[in-house]
Motif scaffolding. Structure first.
Motif, short mmCIF file in Angstrom:
data_model
loop_
_atom_site.label_atom_id
_atom_site.label_comp_id
_atom_site.label_asym_id
_atom_site.label_seq_id
_atom_site.Cartn_x
_atom_site.Cartn_y
_atom_site.Cartn_z
N LYS A 163 -17.52 35.66 -4.64
CA LYS A 163 -16.15 35.79 -4.12
C LYS A 163 -15.26 36.53 -5.10
N ILE A 164 -15.29 36.11 -6.36
CA ILE A 164 -14.46 36.76 -7.38
C ILE A 164 -14.91 38.19 -7.64
N LEU A 165 -16.21 38.45 -7.48
CA LEU A 165 -16.74 39.81 -7.64
C LEU A 165 -16.19 40.72 -6.55
N GLY A 166 -16.18 40.22 -5.31
CA GLY A 166 -15.63 41.01 -4.21
C GLY A 166 -14.16 41.34 -4.42
N ILE A 167 -13.39 40.34 -4.86
CA ILE A 167 -11.95 40.55 -5.10
C ILE A 167 -11.76 41.57 -6.22
N SER A 168 -12.55 41.46 -7.29
CA SER A 168 -12.44 42.38 -8.43
C SER A 168 -12.74 43.82 -8.01
N MET A 169 -13.77 44.00 -7.20
CA MET A 169 -14.13 45.34 -6.74
C MET A 169 -13.04 45.94 -5.85
N LEU A 170 -12.43 45.10 -5.01
CA LEU A 170 -11.33 45.58 -4.18
C LEU A 170 -10.14 46.05 -5.03
N ILE A 171 -9.85 45.27 -6.09
CA ILE A 171 -8.75 45.65 -7.00
C ILE A 171 -9.05 46.97 -7.67
N VAL A 172 -10.28 47.14 -8.16
CA VAL A 172 -10.66 48.38 -8.85
C VAL A 172 -10.60 49.57 -7.90
N PHE A 173 -11.11 49.40 -6.68
CA PHE A 173 -11.07 50.49 -5.70
C PHE A 173 -9.63 50.85 -5.34
N ALA A 174 -8.77 49.84 -5.24
CA ALA A 174 -7.36 50.08 -4.93
C ALA A 174 -6.69 50.87 -6.05
N LEU A 175 -7.00 50.52 -7.31
CA LEU A 175 -6.43 51.24 -8.45
C LEU A 175 -6.92 52.69 -8.49
N ILE A 176 -8.21 52.89 -8.22
CA ILE A 176 -8.76 54.25 -8.20
C ILE A 176 -8.11 55.07 -7.09
N PHE A 177 -7.92 54.45 -5.93
CA PHE A 177 -7.28 55.15 -4.82
C PHE A 177 -5.85 55.55 -5.16
N LEU A 178 -5.09 54.61 -5.78
CA LEU A 178 -3.71 54.92 -6.16
C LEU A 178 -3.66 56.04 -7.19
N LEU A 179 -4.60 56.03 -8.15
CA LEU A 179 -4.66 57.08 -9.16
C LEU A 179 -4.96 58.43 -8.51
N PHE A 180 -5.90 58.44 -7.59
CA PHE A 180 -6.27 59.67 -6.88
C PHE A 180 -5.09 60.18 -6.05
N LEU A 181 -4.39 59.26 -5.38
CA LEU A 181 -3.23 59.62 -4.56
C LEU A 181 -2.11 60.19 -5.41
N THR A 182 -1.88 59.59 -6.58
CA THR A 182 -0.84 60.07 -7.49
C THR A 182 -1.14 61.49 -7.96
N GLN A 183 -2.40 61.76 -8.29
CA GLN A 183 -2.78 63.10 -8.74
C GLN A 183 -2.62 64.13 -7.64
N LYS A 184 -2.92 63.75 -6.40
CA LYS A 184 -2.75 64.65 -5.25
C LYS A 184 -1.29 65.00 -5.02
#
Length: 198
Positions: A174-195
């Motif tokens: 459960k905590i692994l799933g939540i952690s991966m969602l957080i990381v993917f969300a951060l990567i997406f925000l970083l990618f969006l900011t660069q765009k």
């Protein structure tokens, strides 16, 4: 022990892997005093079910109702040091700190829990700043995460929970799933900011 019903005591023997040896011994003595168990036939460790559990079956309803008559004597269910190591190395120190905080909450240590939170936040912030000035490599990040793990376990865990604490390992999915969602969300925000900057 004497305040507990026969069914509650029988429940403990039926779920003996959840309780400490001291709790099982105390339950056994109490059942012997009540003439429910015979003294010569009782062995606490690796005893077959027919010797420890009375002939009267324990219903599922009784088991669910009396899950932990002696909760304070149960072996705690905690995230292991290996789980903290994995989360610290593959994610960052703050993720390992969150797991340790959950353990401290389970063991009712709120003051140390706050200390771990502060350490996790400060160390992660300092590591991020430091990585901007150091050569960018996986090895550098790995070294910083290992140092964070060492502080979390060698100092906080060993000092406040005990180096040789006996516990059951808590599932990490459960905590692994939540952690991966957080990381993917951060990567997406970083990618969006660069765009947007382009």
């Amino acid at each position: 022990m004497r305040t507990k019903s026969n069914k509650e005591l029988e429940t403990i023997l039926a779920e003996k892997d959840k309780y400490t040896e001291e709790a099982l011994q105390a339950v056994t003595w109490e059942l012997e005093d009540r003439n429910i168990l015979e003294k010569p036939t009782i062995v606490i460790e690796d005893t077959p079910k027919e010797n420890t559990v009375p002939e009267t079956p324990i219903s599922k309803e009784n088991t669910e109702t009396n899950k932990s008559p002696f909760k304070e004597l149960e072996v705690p269910v905690l995230y292991s040091k290996n789980a903290i190591l994995g989360f610290t190395i593959f994610f960052s120190t703050i993720f390992g700190a969150v797991l340790l905080m959950q353990n401290l909450k389970q063991m009712n240590k709120p003051k140390v829990r706050n200390q771990v939170l502060i350490f996790g936040l400060v160390y992660t912030l300092c590591s991020t700043i430091l990585l901007n000035y150091l050569p960018k490599s996986i090895f550098t990040t790995l070294i910083l995460n290992v140092i964070g793990y060492a502080v979390l376990t060698e100092y906080f865990w060993n000092t406040h929970l005990g180096k040789y604490l006996v516990h059951q390992n808590k599932q990490i999915w459960k905590i692994l799933g939540i952690s991966m969602l957080i990381v993917f969300a951060l990567i997406f925000l970083l990618f969006l900011t660069q765009k947007l900057e382009q």
